[in-house]
Design an enzyme around this catalytic site. Structure first.
Site, short mmCIF file in Angstrom:
data_model
loop_
_atom_site.label_atom_id
_atom_site.label_comp_id
_atom_site.label_asym_id
_atom_site.label_seq_id
_atom_site.Cartn_x
_atom_site.Cartn_y
_atom_site.Cartn_z
N LYS A 69 55.66 -14.12 20.70
CA LYS A 69 54.28 -13.79 21.11
C LYS A 69 53.41 -15.06 21.17
O LYS A 69 52.67 -15.28 22.13
CB LYS A 69 53.68 -12.79 20.11
CG LYS A 69 52.20 -12.59 20.20
CD LYS A 69 51.76 -11.94 21.51
CE LYS A 69 50.24 -11.99 21.66
NZ LYS A 69 49.79 -11.48 22.94
N SER A 100 49.18 -10.36 16.12
CA SER A 100 49.79 -11.65 16.46
C SER A 100 49.66 -12.54 15.23
O SER A 100 48.65 -13.20 15.03
CB SER A 100 49.07 -12.28 17.66
OG SER A 100 49.04 -11.39 18.73
N LYS A 160 43.80 -19.01 17.98
CA LYS A 160 44.73 -18.82 16.85
C LYS A 160 46.18 -18.77 17.35
O LYS A 160 47.08 -19.39 16.77
CB LYS A 160 44.38 -17.49 16.15
CG LYS A 160 45.43 -17.02 15.15
CD LYS A 160 45.41 -15.50 14.94
CE LYS A 160 45.78 -14.74 16.18
NZ LYS A 160 45.95 -13.30 16.00
#
Ligand code: NAD
Length: 296
Positions: free
Chosen positions: A177, A102, A246
């Site tokens: 994502k 990701s 994150k």
């Protein structure tokens, strides 16, 4: 000249990053008949992979030699860039590089353009579904980049999930994502807050989860995380708080970079970053429940 041949078994596929996701995803690729070699900087991760029956290379040079495709499953896009820059001079032109981590979308776009200019093929193909669906090979896959490259990588991708959504140009898989995880994190935080409020009012937490799951408040977290990891206090989802923080930050930064106002994303980002600061990088993302109910 680009190679249009599909990558089919028993071609060699190298998986770089043998963590919670990399190991089961490498196993899926191997089950589809590819020759899989894994590499990780951590000796513990390499030996865990070998114990599970995987072929772990001791060096990155050994790992990438003769590979038709390289799959990266690393913590973030900066680490992906540094890893690829470390070995690309030894990589055969035309090799397909698939970043399934990701990573941040704009960084991916820049990296992909550079790699393509260098004579490689590159797509981003991050996944959703967690460790459980990595083990069963039923991940949601979102692929960004040239259709011809996604076509070439199709059999590799479909070894890990039933379909690969084509999200658009380079970086769009990573954007999709990050946005998914923002929505998921917001849903988890809302559900955790509801549990805390309900419990203070006297509703047994398992009962409230049953109510949510039979009602319109149901979401992936109410179904798969609240009882399993939060009420049980196992906090063993296999997805770190640092990685979730994150991803949300990536979604929020993307909004700012392209000039979209996203006040809720700003708020959720701040909440998860504070939780990370308080609970530490080793904490599981489901510990957001513990953070929300702790006296602050
Ligand atoms: P992890 O921390 O378990 O594994 C990452 C691995 O990368 C570690 O074993 C680490 O030693 C290795 N590594 C770091 N730098 C390296 C380098 N330069 N070369 C080789 N190995 C290196 O993380 P994970 O949970 O497996 O997640 C991997 C990626 O997938 C992340 O980007 C994460 O956001 C994403 N992801 C995770 C989940 C999940 O449920 N865990 C779900 C979807 C997506």
């Amino acid at each position: 000249m680009t190679n249009s041949a599909a990558i089919i078994p028993p071609a060699k596929v190298t998986v770089i990053g043998l963590g919670n996701m990399g190991r089961p995803m490498a196993a899926c690729i191997a089950r589809a008949g590819f020759q899989v070699t894994g590499f990780d900087l951590s000796a513990d991760a390499r030996s865990a992979f070998a114990k599970e029956g995987g072929n772990a290379a001791a060096t990155i040079d050994e790992a990438i030699a003769g590979a038709a495709a390289i799959v990266t499953l690393l913590p973030d896009g900066k680490i992906v860039r540094a890893a690829i820059e470390g070995f690309k001079t030894k990589l055969a032109k035309g090799t397909v590089i698939i970043d399934m981590s990701s990573s941040a979308p704009l960084g991916t776009r820049a990296l992909g353009e550079e790699l393509i200019a260098d004579g490689f093929e590159f797509i981003d193909a991050p996944v959703s579904g967690g460790v459980k669906r990595a083990i069963s090979g039923t991940l949601a896959i979102m692929a960004g980049g040239a259709h011809a490259t996604i076509d070439r990588a199709d059999k590799v991708l479909l070894s890990m999930g039933p379909a690969a959504f084509r999200t658009g140009p380079l970086g769009s898989g990573h954007a999709a994502k990050a946005l998914n995880n923002y929505v998921s994190a917001a849903g988890l935080a809302a559900a955790a807050e509801a549990l805390a409020i309900g419990s203070k009012f006297g509703i047994e937490p398992n009962t409230l989860v049953d109510v949510l799951n039979a009602s319109t408040g149901r979401n992936n977290s109410t179904e798969n995380k609240l009882k399993q990891f939060m009420i049980s206090e196992s906090y063993a989802s296999g997805f770190a708080m640092a990685l979730m923080a994150k991803d949300i930050q990536t979604a929020d930064e993307l909004a700012h970079q392209i000039g979209v106002k996203a006040p809720l994303a700003d708020e959720i980002t701040a909440m998860w970053n504070n939780a990370l600061k308080q609970l530490g990088p080793k904490s599981d993302h489901t510990e957001i429940g513990r953070y929300l109910t702790a006296d602050k």
